[in-house]
Structures are given as C-alpha cells and as structure tokens.
Motif scaffolding. Structure first.
Motif, short mmCIF file in Angstrom:
data_model
loop_
_atom_site.label_atom_id
_atom_site.label_comp_id
_atom_site.label_asym_id
_atom_site.label_seq_id
_atom_site.Cartn_x
_atom_site.Cartn_y
_atom_site.Cartn_z
N ASP A 244 0.72 -0.99 0.05
CA ASP A 244 0.07 0.08 0.08
C ASP A 244 0.85 1.18 -0.03
O ASP A 244 1.83 1.35 0.81
N ALA B 82 1.01 5.83 -0.28
CA ALA B 82 0.10 7.01 -0.30
C ALA B 82 1.09 7.97 -0.60
O ALA B 82 2.13 8.23 -0.09
N ARG C 211 1.14 15.53 -0.59
CA ARG C 211 0.84 16.75 -1.32
C ARG C 211 1.88 17.37 -2.20
O ARG C 211 1.74 17.87 -3.25
N PRO D 55 -4.59 9.41 -6.30
CA PRO D 55 -5.16 10.39 -5.36
C PRO D 55 -4.03 10.67 -4.28
O PRO D 55 -3.40 9.77 -4.15
N GLU E 227 -2.71 11.64 -0.52
CA GLU E 227 -2.95 11.16 0.71
C GLU E 227 -4.26 10.59 0.96
O GLU E 227 -5.07 10.69 1.63
N HIS E 228 -4.10 9.18 0.19
CA HIS E 228 -4.88 8.23 0.17
C HIS E 228 -4.15 7.06 -0.16
O HIS E 228 -3.32 6.98 -1.01
N TRP E 229 -4.62 5.87 0.67
CA TRP E 229 -3.87 4.58 0.24
C TRP E 229 -4.22 4.11 -1.03
O TRP E 229 -5.37 3.88 -1.37
N ILE E 230 -3.41 3.32 -1.77
CA ILE E 230 -3.32 2.81 -3.04
C ILE E 230 -2.76 1.52 -2.95
O ILE E 230 -1.55 1.45 -2.60
N ASP F 194 -5.25 -1.05 -6.72
CA ASP F 194 -6.61 -1.17 -5.94
C ASP F 194 -7.46 -2.18 -6.13
O ASP F 194 -8.69 -2.25 -6.49
#
Length: 183
Positions: free
Chosen positions: A21, A23, A26, A85, A87-90, A106
C-alpha cells in the motif's frame, strides 16, 4: 520514507507477486516498488502522483548501475495513465513471470501496466520500496515467490542491445600529453 530505498536484500526474488500500500503526499514526489535488485541494478514500477491521469502517471523502468532509464523507456509497455489520489492509500500489486510483469492498482481485475519484456533478463535479487525526496508512505508490504520455477532460464544478466551496463573510470590524466590517435 522521505527519500531513498528500503530493500530486503536476502529475498532472492525471481518470479512471484509483490503487494504494497502506498500513499502520496501533497508535495511532488515519486513512489515505487523495486524487484530483482542486485549489483546496483533493479526493475522498478513507480507512480508519479503529480502526473495523475496523464499517459506517464505510472512507469516501469530498469535501473542499470544506479542510473534510472525513465527517459529511454516510455510509451506502451513502459508507461500508463492512472488516477493517483493524494493522501490516500493505493494498493499496488506487481506480478512477475519470467520476462513479463503486470501492475495492478486497488485490486483491479485488469492491470494498469503490462511490461512485455523486463530489461534485466532472468535476474533475481532483493525486493523493496523507494521514494524520491518529498517522500511517500508505505504499508502492508508483502511478497510471495512463485510456486513453481519456470522451465527455461538463461542465467545471469544480459543487457539489451545498446545499453552500457558496466563501466570503469581510469585515473585522471592530461589528454594533451597522450597520443590522441592511439586512443
């Protein structure tokens, strides 16, 4: 990881599955996974969050002698458009079989990138993750070697035509004092 690489050097990974995973922060950064890491060479799959949605948001590249080759390997089989995205886990899954690799994001059924020919040949080595300055977050890193060994293997590294994979530097000398025709 604020920049750099974390590698399980004793993994001796050849074929199998890597899952992790990731993330993206920014700020501009690159984040990826590396496999078949040996002698300053490796295969890389990585994401460029600042290029989300563009044709080169994800990329495969071989690394020869610590030199990345992203400029040489682009287009079909090397880069692909993906949404990344911030600041989102991928969840990233990389499946390596012989000279091919497929990268999934994902838990998708279809790969985002299919690499038809890995450039380091039939290599084996460490596995890990890396990020450029700006960093990235990594979690749930896992790798699983393939259950079976492929029947046909060419041992060792065979560089693709035109790639100088190994080199040496001589001691510095005054070129004007040498016979230029000789060299």
């Amino acid at each position: 990881l604020q920049g750099g690489k974390a590698v399980l050097k004793d993994a001796n990974f050849e074929d199998g599955t890597i899952e992790v995973d990731m993330a993206a922060p920014r700020q501009r950064a690159f984040m990826g996974a590396c496999f078949r890491v040996f002698d300053d060479m490796e295969e890389d799959f990585y994401l460029r969050p600042h290029k989300s949605g563009l044709a080169d948001a994800s990329q495969y590249m071989p690394t020869f002698g610590v030199s990345g080759t992203w400029q040489l390997f682009s287009g079909q089989g090397f880069t692909a458009a993906v949404e990344i995205p911030l600041e989102h886990w991928i969840h990233v899954t990389i499946v390596v079989e012989a000279l091919q690799a497929r990268a999934y994001l994902d838990h998708a059924k279809n790969p985002v990138l299919v690499v038809p020919q890995l450039k380091l040949g039939y290599a084996r080595g460490g596995v890990g993750v890396w990020a450029t300055p700006g960093g990235a977050h990594f979690s749930n890193f896992y790798y699983r070697p393939a259950d079976r060994k492929p029947k046909h293997r060419i041992p060792g590294f065979v560089p693709p035509p035109g790639v100088i994979a190994r080199w040496e530097l001589s001691q510095m000398f005054d070129a004007a004092s040498r016979e230029s025709e000789r060299y």
